[in-house]
Design an enzyme around this catalytic site. Structure first.
Site, PDB file in Angstrom:
ATOM      1  N   CYS A  23      -5.024   1.242  -3.814  1.00 52.96           N
ATOM      2  CA  CYS A  23      -3.631   1.565  -4.111  1.00 52.96           C
ATOM      3  C   CYS A  23      -2.751   1.443  -2.893  1.00 52.96           C
ATOM      4  O   CYS A  23      -3.214   1.530  -1.759  1.00 52.96           O
ATOM      5  CB  CYS A  23      -3.508   2.988  -4.634  1.00 52.96           C
ATOM      6  SG  CYS A  23      -4.400   3.232  -6.149  1.00 52.96           S
ATOM      7  N   GLY A  55      -3.109  -3.299  -4.913  1.00 53.22           N
ATOM      8  CA  GLY A  55      -3.237  -2.940  -6.323  1.00 53.22           C
ATOM      9  C   GLY A  55      -2.325  -3.788  -7.165  1.00 53.22           C
ATOM     10  O   GLY A  55      -1.123  -3.805  -6.923  1.00 53.22           O
ATOM     11  N   ASN A 113      -3.282   7.185  -2.714  1.00 51.69           N
ATOM     12  CA  ASN A 113      -4.215   6.088  -2.498  1.00 51.69           C
ATOM     13  C   ASN A 113      -5.528   6.723  -2.092  1.00 51.69           C
ATOM     14  O   ASN A 113      -5.559   7.515  -1.162  1.00 51.69           O
ATOM     15  CB  ASN A 113      -3.663   5.188  -1.386  1.00 51.69           C
ATOM     16  CG  ASN A 113      -4.695   4.218  -0.832  1.00 51.69           C
ATOM     17  OD1 ASN A 113      -4.675   3.897   0.343  1.00 51.69           O
ATOM     18  ND2 ASN A 113      -5.585   3.732  -1.668  1.00 51.69           N
ATOM     19  N   GLY A 114      -6.577   6.363  -2.787  1.00 54.63           N
ATOM     20  CA  GLY A 114      -7.871   6.921  -2.432  1.00 54.63           C
ATOM     21  C   GLY A 114      -8.573   7.480  -3.642  1.00 54.63           C
ATOM     22  O   GLY A 114      -8.202   7.181  -4.782  1.00 54.63           O
TER      23      GLY A 114
END
Ligand code: AMP
Length: 499
Positions: free
Chosen positions: A31, A57, A132-133
């Site tokens: 992301c 993404g 993100n992650g």
């Protein structure tokens, strides 16, 4: 990152991951995040930033803006440029504060309700969150939150963060965020927008990147510096691991709620994931990749006539290899830029076909030559096998494959899309078997020490490695709670707390 229930453990609340059964080895999120506070055309800036982060993404994107009275949101499946390209759409996102997110997921689970940012109306006002992650305890948290009465609307673990904030006993929103973060395990860089603040936070090990920038005084939080460049913003600094950055107006302050701990930035960001024109954690990605190529040439150089990158991911390493080996560099494979990344096409059929859609040989650069082919990584081996065959069909006398990372043997559970362990070629085949499978005359990977030297200047220290390199070593620095019997871990830590 999507929610998924642990293998065979649907928990007291039943299997709530609505449409996708848990597949322990599959996590599907790469992301990009971008937020800006106090700028004209904030949503347009976010759209540009997300466009620069499209490589992180490609399946969906969303933007939330705040105009001083109300939050607005627009989410679409597909690329940023196709969906956030008109005055009509951007016009629906008024205000001088906005944030957005690019999402990637491999399953049919990409429905609009799973596109970030997620927005919630809390007791203290509106809150949008994107990250993100990947949380590694999201299933456990979800079970607990549902048991406490929370109603989940999506299958994203971002929603757990929102529920943790909403149900925290702390008063102040930032205290609630800290409270929530203390309960999260995983690798995450998040951005949040409230009525008066833009907030960024990184997990204590700092696995995923997050940077602070400024555009004419307006603070920006985003995944990579390339997203600052596109709007002419200046880079201020990396957000530190475990840090919470709070922007209010033009003021930026920092909270450090976690005790200092060893950090483990994702080394695969340097190998493949980050854009080569980004600078992450003080290291230029392009230069790092060139240095990996030079290491490869020193470690496993071979007599050859030409060095050819597998575009685009192998280009910087091939430049470094060719310079170090003093062998001509040529673009012997040309990439069609109008197709997406084949790796992430959901079905094997499409992936097989995709390689041909994406690459073609530049025959005169190959015919009759001994070729060193350079790519950043071999994952399933589909691309490498096809490319080697293409190069042979174009008349190469020899094909020597050089890979600018160690063998990828383990799935990532921290936010980079990798297939299951069984699908990772290097987990099934030895290097010689892989060489035969892809049809090359020789195959070498850069060593772990070579990679560490290239990105950080120091060797991998077994005691305390500086990076997360779990995809190569299987050494997972952040506990995989959902996979490893989350309940037990949780109960033990509760007991320890009470003792
Ligand atoms: P393959 O030979 O089919 O395993 O494909 C390897 C290619 O996939 C390399 O060229 C990499 O650049 C690319 N790749 C590696 N990791 C990823 C990832 N997480 N997402 C998308 N592509 C990737």
């Amino acid at each position: 990152m999507d929610f998924a229930e642990p293998n065979g453990a649907s928990g007291g609340t039943g299997r709530l991951a609505t449409t996708r059964p848990f597949d322990a080895d599959k996590f599907h999120e790469e992301c990009g995040v971008f937020g800006v506070l106090g700028a004209d055309d904030a949503a347009a800036l976010v759209a540009l930033g997300l466009h620069a982060l499209q490589h992180r993404g490609q399946e969906a994107a969303g933007i939330v803006s705040y105009d001083g009275r109300q939050f607005h949101s627009h989410k679409s499946l597909g690329h940023v440029g196709e969906n956030f390209n008109s005055e009509e759409v951007i016009g629906k996102l008024p205000g001088r504060a906005a944030m957005g997110h690019n999402r990637y997921s491999t399953t049919g689970e990409t429905v609009l309700r799973n596109v970030q940012p997620l927005f919630a109306e809390l007791a203290m006002g509106g809150l949008a969150v994107a990250h993100n992650g990947n949380l590694t305890n999201s299933s456990m948290l979800k079970r607990e939150l549902v048991a406490r009465g929370c109603i989940f609307q999506s299958t994203m673990d971002t929603e757990a963060i929102i529920h943790l904030i909403a149900t925290s006993r702390q008063q102040d929103l930032l205290d609630r965020l800290v409270d929530a973060m203390r309960q999260l395990t995983g690798a995450y860089s998040l951005v949040a927008l409230t009525e008066n603040m833009l907030i960024g936070a990184r997990d204590p090990m700092g696995v995923r990147p997050l940077v602070l920038g400024r555009l004419d005084g307006a603070p920006i939080l985003t995944s990579e510096t390339c997203a600052l460049d596109i709007i002419g913003a200046e880079f201020v600094r990396d957000v530190a691991p475990g840090e919470i950055v709070v922007c209010e107006g033009e003021d930026v302050r920092s909270l450090a709620p976690f005790p200092p701990a060893p950090t483990r930035f994702c080394i695969f960001e340097y190998v493949y994931f980050a854009r080569p024109d980004s600078n992450v954690e003080g290291v230029g990605v392009y230069e790092a990749r060139k240095r990996i190529g030079a290491e490869l040439a020193r470690e496993s150089g071979i007599d050859a006539d030409v060095v050819i990158p597998v575009p685009d991911s192998g280009v910087p390493a091939a430049v470094g290899y060719a310079a170090e080996a003093a062998i001509p560099f040529e673009l012997g494979i040309i990439r069609n830029h109008y197709v997406g990344r084949t790796f992430i096409e959901p079905s094997q059929n499409i992936r097989d076909f995709g390689v041909k859609l994406k690459h073609n040989v530049n025959r005169p650069q190959i015919d009759g030559k001994r070729v060193v082919l350079v790519d950043d990584s071999i994952v399933r081996g589909t691309t490498s096998r096809k490319i080697v065959q293409m190069v042979r069909d174009a008349g190469a006398a020899e094909v020597h494959m050089r890979i600018a990372s160690p063998p990828t043997m383990h799935p990532c559970f921290y936010g980079i899309d990798t297939p299951s362990r069984e699908e990772l070629l290097a987990s099934r085949l030895s290097i010689d078997e892989t060489r035969d499978y892809i049809g090359a005359d020789s195959l070498s990977y850069v060593t772990m020490d070579g990679l560490y030297r290239a990105v950080g200047g120091q060797a991998r220290d077994e005691g305390a490695p500086a990076y997360c390199d779990a995809c190569f070593t299987g050494d997972y620095p952040v506990p995989l709670i959902d996979r490893n019997g989350g309940e037990t871990v949780r109960q033990l830590s509760l007991l320890a707390e009470r003792a």
